[in-house]
Design a protein around this motif. Structure first.
Motif, PDB file in Angstrom:
ATOM      1  N   PHE A   1      -6.367   2.314  16.013  1.00 29.99           N
ATOM      2  CA  PHE A   1      -6.640   2.259  15.175  1.00 29.99           C
ATOM      3  C   PHE A   1      -6.175   3.312  13.896  1.00 29.99           C
ATOM      4  N   GLN A   2      -6.540   3.896  13.602  1.00 26.71           N
ATOM      5  CA  GLN A   2      -5.903   4.965  12.578  1.00 26.71           C
ATOM      6  C   GLN A   2      -4.366   5.347  12.757  1.00 26.71           C
ATOM      7  N   GLU A   3      -3.666   5.344  13.299  1.00 24.47           N
ATOM      8  CA  GLU A   3      -2.936   5.860  13.734  1.00 24.47           C
ATOM      9  C   GLU A   3      -1.482   4.748  13.900  1.00 24.47           C
ATOM     10  N   GLN A   4      -2.653   3.133  13.758  1.00 22.58           N
ATOM     11  CA  GLN A   4      -1.979   2.032  13.196  1.00 22.58           C
ATOM     12  C   GLN A   4      -1.997   2.100  12.108  1.00 22.58           C
ATOM     13  N   ALA A   5      -2.850   1.982  11.454  1.00 19.10           N
ATOM     14  CA  ALA A   5      -3.441   2.614  10.192  1.00 19.10           C
ATOM     15  C   ALA A   5      -2.711   2.933   9.056  1.00 19.10           C
ATOM     16  N   ARG A   6      -1.499   4.225   9.880  1.00 18.66           N
ATOM     17  CA  ARG A   6      -0.867   5.265   9.267  1.00 18.66           C
ATOM     18  C   ARG A   6       0.412   5.014   9.608  1.00 18.66           C
ATOM     19  N   THR A   7       1.366   3.570  10.904  1.00 16.22           N
ATOM     20  CA  THR A   7       2.514   3.151  11.176  1.00 16.22           C
ATOM     21  C   THR A   7       3.074   2.239  10.835  1.00 16.22           C
ATOM     22  N   ASP A   8       4.007   2.492  10.541  1.00 12.40           N
ATOM     23  CA  ASP A   8       4.705   1.414   9.550  1.00 12.40           C
ATOM     24  C   ASP A   8       4.765   0.298  11.630  1.00 12.40           C
TER      25      ASP A   8
ATOM     26  N   ARG B   1       0.924   4.473   2.917  1.00 16.99           N
ATOM     27  CA  ARG B   1      -0.418   5.211   2.884  1.00 16.99           C
ATOM     28  C   ARG B   1      -0.601   6.739   3.980  1.00 16.99           C
ATOM     29  N   ALA B   2       0.079   7.162   5.219  1.00 16.38           N
ATOM     30  CA  ALA B   2      -0.124   7.785   5.580  1.00 16.38           C
ATOM     31  C   ALA B   2       0.978   8.641   5.418  1.00 16.38           C
ATOM     32  N   PHE B   3       2.168   8.671   4.126  1.00 19.82           N
ATOM     33  CA  PHE B   3       2.903   9.392   3.614  1.00 19.82           C
ATOM     34  C   PHE B   3       2.089  10.401   2.371  1.00 19.82           C
ATOM     35  N   THR B   4       1.285   9.151   1.887  1.00 22.04           N
ATOM     36  CA  THR B   4       0.527   9.482   0.557  1.00 22.04           C
ATOM     37  C   THR B   4      -0.046  10.779   0.806  1.00 22.04           C
ATOM     38  N   GLU B   5      -0.987  10.630   1.928  1.00 23.74           N
ATOM     39  CA  GLU B   5      -2.305  11.251   2.510  1.00 23.74           C
ATOM     40  C   GLU B   5      -1.285  13.043   3.136  1.00 23.74           C
ATOM     41  N   ASP B   6       0.161  12.535   4.239  1.00 24.08           N
ATOM     42  CA  ASP B   6       0.729  14.070   3.825  1.00 24.08           C
ATOM     43  C   ASP B   6       0.769  14.663   2.906  1.00 24.08           C
ATOM     44  N   LEU B   7       1.226  13.919   1.868  1.00 20.95           N
ATOM     45  CA  LEU B   7       2.152  14.365   0.179  1.00 20.95           C
ATOM     46  C   LEU B   7       1.051  14.924   0.080  1.00 20.95           C
ATOM     47  N   ARG B   8      -0.505  14.269   0.046  1.00 23.13           N
ATOM     48  CA  ARG B   8      -1.038  14.807  -1.146  1.00 23.13           C
ATOM     49  C   ARG B   8      -1.497  16.640  -0.002  1.00 23.13           C
ATOM     50  N   ALA B   9      -1.645  16.549   1.140  1.00 24.05           N
ATOM     51  CA  ALA B   9      -1.779  17.581   2.047  1.00 24.05           C
ATOM     52  C   ALA B   9      -0.026  18.560   0.998  1.00 24.05           C
ATOM     53  N   ALA B  10       0.597  18.220   1.748  1.00 27.71           N
ATOM     54  CA  ALA B  10       1.811  19.185   0.795  1.00 27.71           C
ATOM     55  C   ALA B  10       1.686  19.798  -0.186  1.00 27.71           C
TER      56      ALA B  10
ATOM     57  N   ILE C   1       8.414   2.730   2.937  1.00 31.71           N
ATOM     58  CA  ILE C   1       7.745   2.655   2.101  1.00 31.71           C
ATOM     59  C   ILE C   1       7.537   1.037   1.472  1.00 31.71           C
ATOM     60  N   ALA C   2       8.499   0.715   1.351  1.00 33.62           N
ATOM     61  CA  ALA C   2       8.784  -0.876   1.450  1.00 33.62           C
ATOM     62  C   ALA C   2      10.103  -1.302   1.876  1.00 33.62           C
ATOM     63  N   ASP C   3      10.090  -2.743   1.950  1.00 30.35           N
ATOM     64  CA  ASP C   3      11.775  -3.229   2.181  1.00 30.35           C
ATOM     65  C   ASP C   3      12.719  -1.747   2.369  1.00 30.35           C
ATOM     66  N   ALA C   4      13.310  -1.573   2.917  1.00 32.10           N
ATOM     67  CA  ALA C   4      14.753  -0.811   3.685  1.00 32.10           C
ATOM     68  C   ALA C   4      14.381  -0.284   2.524  1.00 32.10           C
ATOM     69  N   THR C   5      13.833   0.558   1.675  1.00 30.84           N
ATOM     70  CA  THR C   5      12.891   1.832   1.404  1.00 30.84           C
ATOM     71  C   THR C   5      12.320   3.086   2.415  1.00 30.84           C
ATOM     72  N   PHE C   6      13.058   4.192   2.425  1.00 27.70           N
ATOM     73  CA  PHE C   6      12.183   5.259   3.093  1.00 27.70           C
ATOM     74  C   PHE C   6      12.534   6.975   1.940  1.00 27.70           C
TER      75      PHE C   6
ATOM     76  N   ASP D   1      -0.432  13.483  -9.496  1.00 30.56           N
ATOM     77  CA  ASP D   1      -1.281  12.998  -7.688  1.00 30.56           C
ATOM     78  C   ASP D   1       0.329  12.859  -6.730  1.00 30.56           C
ATOM     79  N   PRO D   2       0.127  12.690  -6.009  1.00 29.99           N
ATOM     80  CA  PRO D   2       1.236  11.764  -5.196  1.00 29.99           C
ATOM     81  C   PRO D   2       1.837  10.593  -5.514  1.00 29.99           C
ATOM     82  N   ILE D   3       1.665   9.799  -6.107  1.00 31.02           N
ATOM     83  CA  ILE D   3       1.390   8.304  -6.483  1.00 31.02           C
ATOM     84  C   ILE D   3       2.757   8.687  -7.953  1.00 31.02           C
ATOM     85  N   HIS D   4       2.459   9.833  -8.951  1.00 30.21           N
ATOM     86  CA  HIS D   4       3.595  10.235  -9.685  1.00 30.21           C
ATOM     87  C   HIS D   4       4.630  10.446  -9.329  1.00 30.21           C
ATOM     88  N   TYR D   5       4.467  11.987  -8.452  1.00 31.00           N
ATOM     89  CA  TYR D   5       5.853  12.232  -7.389  1.00 31.00           C
ATOM     90  C   TYR D   5       6.424  10.836  -6.795  1.00 31.00           C
TER      91      TYR D   5
END
Length: 754
Positions: free
Chosen positions: A323-330, A339-348, A406-411, A463-467
């Motif tokens: 479930f955690q993997e599904q929640a983090r995977t497109d 969601r997953a990238f935001t968490e990874d970005l916060r860790a970075a 993170i969105a349609d045709a957006t990476f 925070d990651p959202i601003h980046y």
């Protein structure tokens, strides 16, 4: 490589799985296996009754099957002769018994390992419970039965005491010992030999926490208490205390990783049987063989219950991880999601605060016109395109870049670079890989265009959202470049720009709410003496609360970017018409009042109805009003805009095409739209007197306009010489500082015409 069984390996992640053969290329590994086998067989002597040769705890049974399953049948070539030597020389068994017992152990292990491997090969998606049942039926029962048959025959032939018992009793007793050994030690052996490093790492991680030490202290204290109470002849209390070991073991299994549980269960059984064999701790005292069988059934049942609990825990952990993997995977591409990238970005970013190295860069890649591709190709092909893009991005950047959709045709992805120059070369390579490439989603060929932006993770933003917002802004700015690549080198500058933009937005909102916009006007001069009416263009200014006047450049760009132009245009139309209606002398002297319309307003289907209503309310003749449109990308629907212009002219209003000559499709606009005026852009007027090319352009525009029945207006007119030159070239009207500067609308009617 076989599917990895979760029960036997402790549900290790795929990244921790490794072929067992990599750990056993050195002879030292095989020597160690042989020594462990001999040591376990010797240790089993501690669990025998008096002069009985059968051991209540028989680790070699599980070691044989576990090692064969992990290392292959070649493990039998090492273990079988070693086991035969131990039986013959160290255990003192008769040659016939040693030969048959070693043969039976070899064939039983081969049978159990073969059945388990076949189960894993055919049942890749089986759960922990299915694997547990397979362990009991295929390894413990089938493999143990083969071993028991050979062992029982060996005992009858080699031991006079065993010859007095029936064969099936001997087989049954032998099978009980074998099955318990397999159940306890096969999972432990398989997990340890499959990946020793992972096995010990998991145990080390468990014992770095406080809980296992608390459990060890409680268990040790309980054993001492049971021994103490039993020494005081309080056997009933001692028995209750002794059986409290089981819930403590269950607690340990629930709180630790599977490898720790694989070790704890055999230890629990060993302690239980050791105390029972010695009549200690209040546990049932084992004196005779029937006592031993009863204790084996009891402790075997407890061990099975512990393994069932471990299976439940493993299944629960697997589901939670899934479930955690599904929640983090497109779901569409298999990449990380937002969601997953935001968490990874916060860790970075957190890691960045403790590092002195150059910051990583957040890269934003977007496919342009993705919505049109979806409209043309359909959902299935569009989804196939997304998957192809994701696969190419993963192949280009690798998993270390943590690419995400993170969105349609957006990476987005992270990219390390020591300098901006190095980063730009990397972005150029990424851009080249994608831009202009032809993909075939769903059998349809389509060429894609992309825009790429990058922002540094420099610690200046909150925070990651601003980046992500910064990288998005960079990609938008990149659309104006060729190639479409833009790097924001310092987010601190972005912060100040964003703060200024926020202030402009709030200033515009308050001005609209408090009605602090003001009408200005700039006169347009007819070059023909027969045209005597007053022509002018309506302009707008913003008045600050302190009285300061803000020019259009201070708020209109923000209004266009953030969607306020429609509201501003409606305010200008309404206020202009009602101002003329309130001043009949102004209205009477007006020949043409020009009002600008933004591209977003022209795309509004309610625009013409609004104009019609305001004309009726104000009572202003539509023929006195002209609307200026501009060639712009903000006109989303070209055909709808053409219909809007036609409808405005049907109301009686005239329409001008502003900034002619520098737009997107200048002459195509003349052909598509029904127009009345063409305003020649000032770029062709400013240096007209000295530039023959500009003169040729203006003459050509006038000839085309005249052939289509359109009148021309020149912008940026300054000076009498320029007015005369424009008149000679065929221009009908002029507008600019040389004729009149913008002024409040009332001043336009109060001052005489120049």
């Amino acid at each position: 490589m076989l599917p990895t069984p979760s029960i036997l390996t402790g549900a290790q992640p795929r990244s921790a799985q490794a072929p067992a053969t990599t750990h056993w290329r050195s002879p030292l590994g095989w020597i160690a296996l042989a020594l462990v086998l001999i040591a376990s067989a010797e240790a089993s002597r501690w669990f025998t009754i008096g002069d009985q040769s059968m051991s209540a705890l028989w680790p070699p049974a599980g070691i044989f099957i576990g090692a064969t399953a992990a290392l292959g049948y070649r493990a039998l070539l090492v273990m079988t002769p070693v086991f035969f030597i131990w039986l013959l020389w160290l255990d003192g068994s008769p040659p016939v018994l040693a030969a048959l017992a070693a043969t039976g152990q070899c064939l039983g292990a081969a049978t159990g390992a073969f059945l388990m491997r076949r189960f894993w090969r055919l049942g890749q998606k089986k759960g922990p419970f299915s694997e547990l049942i397979a362990l009991y039926t295929r390894a413990a029962l089938a493999g143990g039965l083969v071993t028991s048959l050979f062992g029982a025959v060996g005992y009858r032939l080699g031991s006079p005491v065993a010859a007095a018992a029936t064969l099936h009793d001997t087989v049954f007793v032998y099978l009980a010992f074998e099955a318990l050994g397999i159940i306890l030690f096969a999972p432990l052996t398989y997990s340890l030999l499959s990946n020793p490093r992972y096995f010990f790492q998991q145990i080390r991680l468990d014992w770095m926490r406080r809980m296992p030490w608390i459990w060890l202290a409680l268990t040790s204290g309980l054993i001492l208490l049971a021994l103490l109470v039993h020494g005081l002849n309080e056997s009933s209390y001692a028995t209750a205390i002794g059986f409290a070991f089981f819930p403590l073991l269950c607690w340990f299994i629930l709180q630790t990783r599977p490898p720790s549980g694989l070790v704890a269960i055999p230890v629990f059984v060993g302690v239980f049987l050791g105390l029972s064999l010695n009549g200690m701790g209040g546990l049932p005292h084992i004196i005779t063989l029937p006592d031993l069988i009863r204790s084996l059934l009891l402790v075997g049942g407890l061990a099975v219950m512990c393994q069932v609990l471990s299976a439940i825990t493993t299944e629960r952990t697997r589901l939670i991880q899934g479930f955690q993997e599904q929640a983090r995977t497109d779901f569409l591409t298999g990449l990380r999601n937002d969601r997953a990238f935001t968490e990874d970005l916060r860790a970075a970013l957190d890691e960045r605060t403790h590092s002195d190295r150059a910051p990583d860069w957040l890269v934003y890649l977007r496919v342009l016109e993705a919505d049109r591709i979806e409209e043309l190709l359909g959902f299935e092909a569009s989804h196939a395109l997304e998957r192809q893009l994701a696969a190419r991005l993963m192949g280009t950047t690798g998993p270390r870049a943590m690419p995400a959709r993170i969105a349609d045709a957006t990476f987005v992805l992270l990219m390390p670079a020591e300098s901006t120059a190095v980063l730009y070369r990397q972005l150029e390579s990424l851009y080249t890989d994608f831009d202009g490439s032809v993909l075939e989603p769903g059998g349809h060929q389509t060429q894609i265009r992309v825009t790429v932006g990058a922002a540094p993770l420099d610690g200046n933003l909150e925070d990651p959202i601003h980046y992500l917002s910064a990288a998005t802004q960079a990609a938008h700015q990149a659309e104006q470049h060729s190639p479409r690549i833009h790097i924001i080198e310092n987010t601190r500058t972005l912060i100040s720009e964003r703060h200024a933009t926020t202030q402009q937005i709030e200033r515009l909102k308050s001005a609209l709410t408090e009605d602090r916009l003001e009408l200005f006007a700039q006169r347009i001069q007819p070059f023909s003496p027969q045209d005597t009416g007053l022509h002018y263009e309506i302009l707008v200014r913003l008045r600050e609360r302190d009285g300061e006047l803000v020019s259009p450049g201070g708020f209109l760009p923000v209004a266009e970017t953030f969607g306020f132009m429609g509201e501003i245009d409606q305010w200008v139309i309404r206020t202009t018409l009602r101002t003329l209606a309130a001043n009949p002398e102004w209205l009477a002297s007006t020949a043409k009042c020009a009002i600008n319309l933004a591209g977003t307003s022209l795309s509004n289907p309610e625009l013409v109805a609004f104009i019609d209503q305001e004309l009726r309310v104000a009572g202003v003749p539509a023929a006195k009003i002209s609307f200026e449109i501009t060639e712009t990308e903000q006109i989303g629907n070209r055909s709808a805009a053409v219909a809007q212009v036609r409808a405005m002219r049907e109301l009686g209003c005239s329409v001008s095409l502003d900034d002619f000559g520098t737009g997107l499709a200048t002459f195509d606009y003349l052909r598509s739209f029904e127009l009345d005026f063409v305003k020649i852009d000032g770029i062709f007027v400013r240096d007209l007197l000295a530039n023959h090319q500009d003169q040729s352009m203006v003459r050509a525009i006038c000839e085309v306009a005249r052939s289509m029945g359109l009148r021309t207006i020149a912008e940026f007119v300054e000076g009498e010489d320029l007015i005369e030159a424009l008149r000679q070239l065929g221009v009908d009207y002029g507008q600019g500082f040389g004729i009149a500067r913008p002024a409040p609308i009332h001043e336009l009617f109060e001052q005489p015409a120049a």
